[in-house]
Design a protein around this motif. Structure first.
Motif, PDB file in Angstrom:
ATOM      1  N   THR A  99      46.790   9.103 -30.578  1.00 25.65           N
ATOM      2  CA  THR A  99      45.658   8.744 -29.714  1.00 25.65           C
ATOM      3  C   THR A  99      44.934   7.505 -30.215  1.00 25.65           C
ATOM      4  OG1 THR A  99      44.290  10.352 -30.888  1.00 25.65           O
ATOM      5  CG2 THR A  99      45.297  11.073 -28.845  1.00 25.65           C
ATOM      6  N   GLU A 100      44.962   7.265 -31.517  1.00 28.69           N
ATOM      7  CA  GLU A 100      44.290   6.082 -32.058  1.00 28.69           C
ATOM      8  C   GLU A 100      44.951   4.796 -31.571  1.00 28.69           C
ATOM      9  OE1 GLU A 100      43.750   4.235 -36.432  1.00 28.69           O
ATOM     10  OE2 GLU A 100      42.961   6.274 -36.176  1.00 28.69           O
ATOM     11  N   GLN A 101      46.280   4.766 -31.588  1.00 27.62           N
ATOM     12  CA  GLN A 101      46.996   3.572 -31.118  1.00 27.62           C
ATOM     13  C   GLN A 101      47.395   3.684 -29.650  1.00 27.62           C
ATOM     14  OE1 GLN A 101      50.058   1.962 -33.537  1.00 27.62           O
ATOM     15  NE2 GLN A 101      48.949   2.278 -35.431  1.00 27.62           N
ATOM     16  N   GLN A 102      47.039   4.798 -29.016  1.00 28.77           N
ATOM     17  CA  GLN A 102      47.299   5.027 -27.593  1.00 28.77           C
ATOM     18  C   GLN A 102      48.788   4.932 -27.269  1.00 28.77           C
ATOM     19  OE1 GLN A 102      44.590   2.204 -25.791  1.00 28.77           O
ATOM     20  NE2 GLN A 102      42.928   3.676 -25.865  1.00 28.77           N
ATOM     21  N   LYS A 103      49.597   5.621 -28.097  1.00 31.97           N
ATOM     22  CA  LYS A 103      51.044   5.659 -27.910  1.00 31.97           C
ATOM     23  C   LYS A 103      51.497   7.107 -27.841  1.00 31.97           C
ATOM     24  CE  LYS A 103      52.194   1.549 -30.619  1.00 31.97           C
ATOM     25  NZ  LYS A 103      53.011   1.061 -31.741  1.00 31.97           N
ATOM     26  N   GLN A 134      49.229   2.734 -23.610  1.00 27.65           N
ATOM     27  CA  GLN A 134      48.285   2.179 -22.651  1.00 27.65           C
ATOM     28  C   GLN A 134      48.255   0.667 -22.809  1.00 27.65           C
ATOM     29  OE1 GLN A 134      44.476   4.142 -22.794  1.00 27.65           O
ATOM     30  NE2 GLN A 134      45.218   5.531 -21.215  1.00 27.65           N
ATOM     31  N   LYS A 135      48.006  -0.009 -21.685  1.00 25.60           N
ATOM     32  CA  LYS A 135      48.038  -1.470 -21.685  1.00 25.60           C
ATOM     33  C   LYS A 135      47.013  -1.985 -20.694  1.00 25.60           C
ATOM     34  CE  LYS A 135      51.082  -5.268 -20.340  1.00 25.60           C
ATOM     35  NZ  LYS A 135      52.371  -5.628 -19.767  1.00 25.60           N
ATOM     36  N   GLU A 136      46.353  -3.067 -21.053  1.00 27.97           N
ATOM     37  CA  GLU A 136      45.481  -3.737 -20.098  1.00 27.97           C
ATOM     38  C   GLU A 136      46.366  -4.447 -19.090  1.00 27.97           C
ATOM     39  OE1 GLU A 136      42.239  -6.120 -21.525  1.00 27.97           O
ATOM     40  OE2 GLU A 136      41.967  -4.829 -23.268  1.00 27.97           O
ATOM     41  N   VAL A 137      46.172  -4.132 -17.817  1.00 29.02           N
ATOM     42  CA  VAL A 137      47.011  -4.716 -16.774  1.00 29.02           C
ATOM     43  C   VAL A 137      46.223  -5.638 -15.852  1.00 29.02           C
ATOM     44  CG1 VAL A 137      48.711  -2.867 -16.811  1.00 29.02           C
ATOM     45  CG2 VAL A 137      46.719  -2.664 -15.333  1.00 29.02           C
ATOM     46  N   GLY A 138      44.978  -5.865 -16.198  1.00 18.96           N
ATOM     47  CA  GLY A 138      44.147  -6.734 -15.384  1.00 18.96           C
ATOM     48  C   GLY A 138      43.093  -7.409 -16.237  1.00 18.96           C
ATOM     49  N   PRO A 139      42.199  -8.165 -15.607  1.00 16.82           N
ATOM     50  CA  PRO A 139      41.222  -8.968 -16.348  1.00 16.82           C
ATOM     51  C   PRO A 139      40.048  -8.175 -16.939  1.00 16.82           C
ATOM     52  CG  PRO A 139      40.932  -9.272 -13.990  1.00 16.82           C
ATOM     53  CD  PRO A 139      42.145  -8.409 -14.169  1.00 16.82           C
TER      54      PRO A 139
END
Length: 122
Positions: free
Chosen positions: A30-34, A53-58
């Protein structure tokens, strides 16, 4: 008459035996969101998945899940079928030697897309 019908009905318990998981692994950070998980079943099905998890927008709210993995299974013809897949901001894409693929794009469409990209319109 009812007894004859009931006796002639398929006995699903005999046709469908339970599938047992013979190997399993999972990891959640959960810390690295993997995350990742895998399993193999006694019927030959195997699954291996990982994601993050990944940022997919601004903005910070534009967070999505990026996953990738494989699954394979023995076909009724005795061939082992494997699918590699990804799921991200571009959608779900599956690849496998047994899956159909689209025909190649005509040269004029490829050129048109290149021209639009070069002009900043794509």
């Amino acid at each position: 008459c009812f007894l004859a019908v009931a006796a002639a009905a398929p006995q699903f318990e005999e046709l469908r035996k339970p599938v047992l998981i013979v190997k399993q692994a999972q990891n959640h950070d959960t810390e690295q969101q993997k995350y990742s998980y895998s399993f193999e079943a006694d019927n030959g099905i195997a699954v291996d998945v990982s994601g993050n998890q990944k940022e997919v927008g601004p903005t910070v709210e534009d967070i999505g899940d990026v996953s990738r993995g494989t699954y394979s299974y023995p076909g009724p013809d005795g061939v082992r079928y494997t699918v590699e897949w990804t799921a991200d901001e571009n959608g779900y894409v599956a690849r496998g030697a047994h899956l159909p693929t689209p025909p190649p794009m005509p040269a004029h469409v490829v050129q048109l897309l290149a021209d639009l990209r070069a002009a900043g319109k794509l």
